[in-house]
Design an enzyme around this catalytic site. Structure first.
Site, PDB file in Angstrom:
ATOM      1  N   HIS A 100       0.821  -1.042  -0.045  1.00  0.00           N
ATOM      2  CA  HIS A 100      -0.123   0.017   0.053  1.00  0.00           C
ATOM      3  C   HIS A 100       0.761   1.292   0.158  1.00  0.00           C
ATOM      4  CE1 HIS A 100      -3.008   2.951   1.148  1.00  0.00           C
ATOM      5  NE2 HIS A 100      -3.724   2.173   0.850  1.00  0.00           N
ATOM      6  N   GLU A 149      -4.074   2.145  -7.405  1.00  0.00           N
ATOM      7  CA  GLU A 149      -4.463   3.038  -6.203  1.00  0.00           C
ATOM      8  C   GLU A 149      -3.609   4.552  -6.453  1.00  0.00           C
ATOM      9  OE1 GLU A 149      -6.609   1.494  -2.611  1.00  0.00           O
ATOM     10  OE2 GLU A 149      -4.626   1.700  -2.220  1.00  0.00           O
TER      11      GLU A 149
HETATM   12  P1  PGA Z   1      -9.699   5.636   0.645  1.00  0.00           P
HETATM   13  O1  PGA Z   1      -8.478   4.806   0.736  1.00  0.00           O
HETATM   14  O2  PGA Z   1     -10.982   5.056   0.417  1.00  0.00           O
HETATM   15  O3  PGA Z   1      -9.894   6.415   1.945  1.00  0.00           O
HETATM   16  O4  PGA Z   1      -9.512   6.892  -0.263  1.00  0.00           O
HETATM   17  C1  PGA Z   1      -8.340   4.009  -0.166  1.00  0.00           C
HETATM   18  C2  PGA Z   1      -7.033   3.265   0.175  1.00  0.00           C
HETATM   19  O5  PGA Z   1      -6.006   3.712   0.701  1.00  0.00           O
HETATM   20  O6  PGA Z   1      -6.834   1.980   0.081  1.00  0.00           O
END
Ligand code: PGA
Length: 223
Positions: A100, A149
């Site tokens: 992540h 992401e």
């Molecule tokens: P968010 O985070 O939905 O708060 O934007 C997504 C993530 O970091 O996986």
């Protein structure tokens, strides 16, 4: 009907009391499971310490929910103080989020570390959910689920456009051996469908909006 992965990433949030309250208020029951077509895989990734509690609750109530973790040690079991390894995780969870952007940024996780974590996950038959920011990552192994992401969209209320997310997902599928690409970054019950209706997007990874059980339920319903 394509398979959809709807993943809740609670990050470093919730106490024991709040975690149990969430699952009690999440309006899914074994009886109502039929209301979702079984192409929707619901995965909750809480803090490590609440995995036993949530696992027991899910088993006792026969809920159609899988558990995942937000991290895994790059080492196998042994003298690694403070680490939680794949063998231990396998007692409670089926999935593990790896790489992540918050871990890459705050814990300096390198591609080498991430590769080791993927190896550990696979060794213990955990399904890695590998987070990437663009299609140009270098991972030589086959990954079951990749999460696109973009950093600008995480926790900002400014999601990527579904069109761009779809293009990037297609690129990821072309460049990797992955069959499933999910989108993450400011997903809500209002915008989820715009992403999941794209043929290249196989689900969503949800941070903030997953902290509220009713909102997360709406996301699953609308996906
Ligand atoms: P968010 O985070 O939905 O708060 O934007 C997504 C993530 O970091 O996986």
């Amino acid at each position: 009907m394509k398979k959809l992965f709807i993943i809740a990433n609670w990050k470093s949030n919730k106490t024991e009391h709040e975690s149990i309250k969430w699952i009690q208020e999440f309006p899914i029951s074994s009886r109502s499971a039929g209301q979702f077509p079984n192409n929707k895989e619901i995965i909750i990734c809480p803090s490590f310490v609440y995995l036993p509690l949530l696992k027991s609750y899910i088993l006792d109530h026969n809920l159609p929910i899988k558990l995942g973790t937000q991290n895994i040690s790059k080492f196998d079991e042994g003298a690694y103080t403070g680490e939680i390894n794949g063998k231990q995780i396998k007692d409670f969870a089926d999935y593990v989020i790896i790489g992540h952007s918050e871990r890459r940024q705050n814990f300096s996780e390198s591609e080498e570390t991430i590769n080791k974590k993927i190896e550990q996950a696979k060794k213990y038959r955990l399904t890695p959910i590998l987070c990437v920011q663009n299609p140009d990552f270098r991972i030589s192994q086959k990954i079951e689920i990749i999460a696109y992401e973009p950093v600008f969209a995480i926790g900002t209320n400014y999601p990527d456009t579904p069109e761009n997310a779809s293009l990037v997902s297609a690129e990821i599928k072309k460049n990797s051996l992955s069959n499933h690409v999910v989108y993450g970054g400011s997903v809500t019950s209002k915008n989820v469908k715009e992403f999941t209706q794209k043929s290249n997007i196989d689900g969503v990874l949800v941070g903030n909006a997953s902290l509220d059980p009713l909102e997360f339920f709406e996301i699953i319903k609308n996906a």
